[in-house]
Design an enzyme around this catalytic site. Structure first.
Site, mmCIF file in Angstrom:
data_model
loop_
_atom_site.group_PDB
_atom_site.id
_atom_site.type_symbol
_atom_site.label_atom_id
_atom_site.label_comp_id
_atom_site.label_asym_id
_atom_site.label_seq_id
_atom_site.Cartn_x
_atom_site.Cartn_y
_atom_site.Cartn_z
ATOM 1 N N ARG A 58 13.399 0.176 0.513
ATOM 2 C CA ARG A 58 12.770 0.103 1.561
ATOM 3 C C ARG A 58 13.570 -1.093 2.283
ATOM 4 O O ARG A 58 13.665 -1.212 3.748
ATOM 5 C CB ARG A 58 11.903 0.225 1.823
ATOM 6 C CG ARG A 58 10.698 1.541 1.248
ATOM 7 C CD ARG A 58 9.407 1.638 1.332
ATOM 8 N NE ARG A 58 9.305 1.027 2.506
ATOM 9 C CZ ARG A 58 7.241 1.138 2.645
ATOM 10 N NH1 ARG A 58 7.009 0.649 1.306
ATOM 11 N NH2 ARG A 58 7.104 1.010 3.698
ATOM 12 N N GLN A 90 0.821 -3.308 9.248
ATOM 13 C CA GLN A 90 0.633 -2.938 8.957
ATOM 14 C C GLN A 90 1.600 -3.173 8.215
ATOM 15 O O GLN A 90 1.908 -2.753 7.169
ATOM 16 C CB GLN A 90 -0.641 -2.013 8.930
ATOM 17 C CG GLN A 90 -2.126 -1.875 8.822
ATOM 18 C CD GLN A 90 -2.473 -0.092 9.630
ATOM 19 O OE1 GLN A 90 -3.167 0.660 8.861
ATOM 20 N NE2 GLN A 90 -2.434 0.832 10.580
ATOM 21 N N ASP A 93 8.028 -3.982 7.668
ATOM 22 C CA ASP A 93 9.188 -4.005 8.102
ATOM 23 C C ASP A 93 10.200 -5.381 8.471
ATOM 24 O O ASP A 93 11.233 -5.245 9.032
ATOM 25 C CB ASP A 93 9.739 -3.135 8.573
ATOM 26 C CG ASP A 93 9.177 -2.712 9.602
ATOM 27 O OD1 ASP A 93 8.334 -1.483 9.837
ATOM 28 O OD2 ASP A 93 8.770 -3.413 10.678
ATOM 29 N N HIS A 107 -0.555 -6.776 5.658
ATOM 30 C CA HIS A 107 0.139 -5.794 3.781
ATOM 31 C C HIS A 107 1.696 -6.531 3.062
ATOM 32 O O HIS A 107 1.931 -5.957 2.175
ATOM 33 C CB HIS A 107 0.196 -4.496 4.012
ATOM 34 C CG HIS A 107 -0.887 -3.520 4.876
ATOM 35 N ND1 HIS A 107 -1.449 -2.240 5.215
ATOM 36 C CD2 HIS A 107 -2.299 -3.584 4.199
ATOM 37 C CE1 HIS A 107 -2.263 -1.650 5.304
ATOM 38 N NE2 HIS A 107 -3.061 -2.150 5.373
ATOM 39 N N CYS A 115 4.864 -14.165 -7.347
ATOM 40 C CA CYS A 115 5.187 -14.448 -8.552
ATOM 41 C C CYS A 115 3.728 -14.303 -8.495
ATOM 42 O O CYS A 115 2.341 -14.678 -8.523
ATOM 43 C CB CYS A 115 5.167 -16.156 -9.242
ATOM 44 S SG CYS A 115 5.046 -16.044 -10.554
ATOM 45 N N CYS A 118 1.971 -17.162 -11.354
ATOM 46 C CA CYS A 118 0.705 -18.104 -10.174
ATOM 47 C C CYS A 118 1.050 -17.717 -8.627
ATOM 48 O O CYS A 118 0.019 -18.977 -8.333
ATOM 49 C CB CYS A 118 2.511 -19.270 -10.144
ATOM 50 S SG CYS A 118 3.869 -19.379 -9.346
ATOM 51 N N THR A 174 -0.382 4.130 14.595
ATOM 52 C CA THR A 174 -0.872 4.336 13.408
ATOM 53 C C THR A 174 -1.774 6.198 13.056
ATOM 54 O O THR A 174 -2.816 6.111 13.611
ATOM 55 C CB THR A 174 -1.984 2.846 12.521
ATOM 56 O OG1 THR A 174 -2.351 3.491 10.771
ATOM 57 C CG2 THR A 174 -3.003 2.816 13.802
ATOM 58 N N ALA A 217 6.343 5.874 21.304
ATOM 59 C CA ALA A 217 5.684 4.796 20.640
ATOM 60 C C ALA A 217 7.247 4.284 21.970
ATOM 61 O O ALA A 217 6.633 3.197 22.728
ATOM 62 C CB ALA A 217 5.677 4.133 19.606
#
Ligand code: APR
Length: 232
Positions: A58, A90, A93, A107, A115, A118, A174, A217
């Site tokens: 992706r 959300q 990309d 997201h 990481c 940490c 969405t 859209a």
């Protein structure tokens, strides 16, 4: 209308015409992969190689994708509207940024690495592998900086502040099936915002919106933005 604050939530549908798959449409990502295998911390612990390969593919696809007329229209609105325009996405990309817009990534982002030991973040290489060492603590705990199911979405406090102080709330592309994003329209409406859904088809939350623009859209978003800017 001039000084109105606008908050726009975007989902995978805004990037569909840029060639990036959505999740729940026919043949979508969740028809090809099991969520529990590639989008949960448990799936990552069980098989990190599978999860990295899912996000590597992706990440490469998103890096090669171009923003479409919908991303560009939202960037234009953010630039030319006299009031504040906040995009909460959300999507992971990076296409809003490629179109010149600023977006809050609830997201996470494919371009980011995190990481697990940490919490350090760094730019993700195009291909991540199990055991990627953290540049800060050196633990072999690098993971995609993506919010998985069962994890807390990012920036929820500032998003709540924006929802409580906006005059116009729009949702683009969405399905309204994943919370907390699917509940944003109610939060905005409760604070008095006018709400509009721009989507290819009815969604699970369509009845919560005052206004609807049904279509791809790349067509309905530029038309909506042109209408707003013409109202100034
Ligand atoms: N134009 C506008 N809308 C479109 C287009 C298009 N060209 N193509 C598809 N859509 C709409 C679909 O009708 C659907 O309502 O986009 C929506 C995509 O829904 P999903 O695939 O469920 O994607 P999304 O709503 O972004 O998923 C939310 O779920 O899996 C998690 O973290 C993942 O961020 C994702 C979240």
């Amino acid at each position: 209308m001039a000084a109105e604050k606008i908050v726009i939530l975007t989902g995978a549908g805004i990037s569909a015409e840029s060639g990036l798959g959505t999740f729940r449409d026919e043949g979508g990502l969740w028809a090809q992969h099991r969520i529990e295998d590639v989008a949960t911390p448990e799936g990552f612990a069980r098989n990190p190689a599978l999860v990295h390969s899912f996000y590597n593919a992706r990440r490469v696809q998103a890096a090669e994708a171009a923003p479409n007329a919908a991303h560009e229209a939202l960037a234009r609105l953010q630039r030319d509207w006299p009031g504040e325009v906040v995009i909460v996405t959300q999507n992971v990309d990076g296409l809003h940024e490629k179109a010149g817009a600023r977006a809050i990534h609830m997201h996470g982002e494919l371009a980011g690495a995190l990481c697990a030991a940490c919490g350090q973040r760094w730019p993700a290489p195009m291909e991540m592998a199990p055991g990627t060492a953290c540049p800060a603590c050196t633990a072999p705990a690098g993971r995609p900086d993506i919010v998985w199911f069962g994890e807390i979405p990012y920036h929820m406090e500032i998003i709540a502040e924006h929802l409580q102080s906006c005059d116009l709330f729009a949702s683009v592309g969405t399905s309204g099936q994943v919370y907390p994003a699917a509940g944003f329209v109610q939060e905005a409406a409760y604070s008095g915002a006018h709400t509009v859904e721009l989507n290819l088809a009815d969604s699970d939350i369509s009845r919560a919106f005052d206004d609807h623009r049904i279509g791809p859209a790349s067509e309905v978003v530029p038309a909506w933005v042109a209408e707003l800017l013409a109202s100034l």
